[in-house]
Design a protein around this motif. Structure first.
Motif, short mmCIF file in Angstrom:
data_model
loop_
_atom_site.label_atom_id
_atom_site.label_comp_id
_atom_site.label_asym_id
_atom_site.label_seq_id
_atom_site.Cartn_x
_atom_site.Cartn_y
_atom_site.Cartn_z
N TRP A 106 0.85 -1.20 0.00
CA TRP A 106 0.00 0.00 0.00
C TRP A 106 0.89 1.26 0.00
O TRP A 106 1.93 1.28 0.66
CB TRP A 106 -0.86 0.05 1.26
N ASP A 107 0.45 2.33 -0.69
CA ASP A 107 1.25 3.55 -0.60
C ASP A 107 0.97 4.22 0.74
O ASP A 107 -0.05 3.96 1.39
CB ASP A 107 0.99 4.49 -1.79
N LYS A 108 1.92 5.08 1.16
CA LYS A 108 1.92 5.59 2.52
C LYS A 108 0.67 6.41 2.84
O LYS A 108 0.05 6.24 3.91
CB LYS A 108 3.18 6.42 2.78
N GLY A 109 0.26 7.29 1.91
CA GLY A 109 -0.90 8.16 2.16
C GLY A 109 -2.14 7.34 2.45
O GLY A 109 -2.83 7.53 3.46
N ARG A 110 -2.44 6.40 1.57
CA ARG A 110 -3.64 5.56 1.71
C ARG A 110 -3.51 4.66 2.94
O ARG A 110 -4.48 4.48 3.69
CB ARG A 110 -3.77 4.72 0.43
N GLY A 111 -2.30 4.14 3.16
CA GLY A 111 -2.07 3.23 4.29
C GLY A 111 -2.25 3.93 5.63
O GLY A 111 -2.89 3.39 6.54
N LEU A 112 -1.73 5.15 5.75
CA LEU A 112 -1.85 5.88 7.02
C LEU A 112 -3.30 6.30 7.27
O LEU A 112 -3.76 6.37 8.40
CB LEU A 112 -0.91 7.08 7.05
N LYS A 113 -4.03 6.57 6.18
CA LYS A 113 -5.46 6.92 6.32
C LYS A 113 -6.22 5.71 6.89
O LYS A 113 -7.02 5.83 7.81
CB LYS A 113 -6.01 7.33 4.95
N ARG A 114 -5.93 4.55 6.33
CA ARG A 114 -6.58 3.31 6.80
C ARG A 114 -6.17 3.02 8.25
O ARG A 114 -6.97 2.61 9.08
CB ARG A 114 -6.17 2.17 5.87
#
Ligand code: ATP
Length: 354
Positions: A106-114
């Motif tokens: 997962w890319d960092k932006g999407r992963g940290l949002k999740r």
């Protein structure tokens, strides 16, 4: 019953020592199942075989109809929480929760949002920036839970996750874990040696003893209808009385200390069979004189353990020790050293084949 997780004939030996023997188990999708048993009974070994950290000597593990044979732990899509949390100390809570997603590309932006959504679910919305050492034990455990759930695992395995927490926090986390498990519907196996924890949290309990499964049933069935003397003694408090079936049709058993005891007949025992009669302490009534319509015996009171709103009265009827749970006003009617009457009805007696 449709089986989601299926263990078939799992055995595990270490040299000459047999840690698990022919364990069969069927768990439904969405169930919360607890492995309960004394230390060394094989709970963690079974969990580690499911997770892929241990290899079974024989037997198979299937999830959703597919064998896990040969798959490494990270290929099994299983979330795990251990007692010691296992958080990365140099990562923040959010980065810890993001980690399994990072591993899955997962890319960092999407992963940290999740990860933030998961931290919200476990009640740590505003704690994502903190490092593990800046969190309490209960908060660290919530982060570990969020990390185990963030990638939508097919199974959640919890190995004594509350063992390091104090009693109040432990009870709070029991409720939280149940809430989150229900909200997500994730199939969960929870390992504990605490029977009250198992009783309060589980859809079903698997009782282990010496590497074997003794019984698999709902908490109430385990409590009221234990299949073996071991289960009867391990779950809750009980009076276990050795007896011999005198009349299996009528439901009468002879025991040296209590004479003839009536029980609801079952088809699992026959005349002259040795049995264990189980009577739970809360089903016995303590009184000054006999009560009609009940089996009455005289008991010499040896010890009274007072808990305020209830007390445990321990006494002796001939050679048989008996434990009686008394509530409220009854707590004060008797003193240590006195004689009293104890009585029960036949439907409170449960006969277990020896
Ligand atoms: P606890 O509640 O103490 O964690 P448990 O029920 O989880 O106990 P297991 O850890 O599954 O028990 O251990 C089952 C048995 O297997 C124990 O007797 C243990 O000593 C033994 N055992 C576990 N791992 C090994 C090993 N690597 N080598 C030898 N024996 C082992």
């Amino acid at each position: 019953m449709s089986s989601y997780l299926k263990l078939s004939g799992i055995s595990k030996t270490y040299g000459q020592f047999t840690a698990l023997q022919a364990v069969d188990l069927d768990i439904e999708k969405g169930e919360f199942v607890t492995f309960l048993g004394p230390s060394g009974s094989g709970k963690t070994t079974t969990l580690m075989i499911i997770a892929g950290f241990e290899t079974a000597t024989s037997g198979s593990v299937d999830v959703a109809g597919k064998s896990l044979f040969g798959l490494a732990p990270h290929e099994r899509n299983i979330g795990i929480v251990f007692q010691n949390y296992g958080l990365f100390p140099h990562k923040t809570a959010a980065e810890n929760v993001y980690f399994p997603l990072q591993m899955r590309g997962w890319d960092k932006g999407r992963g940290l949002k999740r990860a933030a959504e998961m931290l919200d679910l476990v009640g740590l919305k505003d704690f994502g920036h903190r490092h593990p050492k800046e969190l309490s034990g209960g908060q660290q455990q919530r982060v570990a839970l969020a990390r185990a759930l963030v990638f939508e695992p097919s199974l959640l395995l919890l190995d004594e996750p509350l063992g390091a927490l104090d009693k109040n926090l432990r009870e709070q986390m029991q409720i939280e874990i149940k809430r989150i498990q229900r909200a997500l519907g994730v199939t969960t196996i929870f390992v504990t040696h605490d029977q009250s924890e198992a009783m309060s949290m589980s859809d079903r309990i698997v009782v282990f003893e010496k590497g074997r499964v003794q019984q698999v049933a709902s908490p109430l069935e385990i409590y009221h209808k234990p299949q073996t003397k071991f289960v009867a003694g391990f779950i809750g408090e009980s009076n276990l009385i050795d007896a011999t079936i005198a009349d299996a049709i009528k439901g009468e058993a002879a025991c040296p200390a209590l004479d003839m005891v009536e029980y609801p007949p079952t088809d699992t025992v026959t005349n002259d069979a040795p049995v264990t009669l189980m009577i739970r302490p809360e089903h016995i009534k303590l009184s000054r004189s006999p009560i009609s319509g009940r089996k009455n015996v005289r008991m010499k009171v040896e010890t009274i353990v007072n808990y305020g709103d209830n007390a445990l009265v321990i006494g002796r009827v001939a050679s048989q020790q008996m434990r009686v749970r008394v509530l409220g006003a009854d707590v004060v009617i008797i003193q240590e050293g006195e004689e009293c009457c104890i009585s029960w009805t036949r439907d409170c007696v449960y006969a277990i084949a020896s």
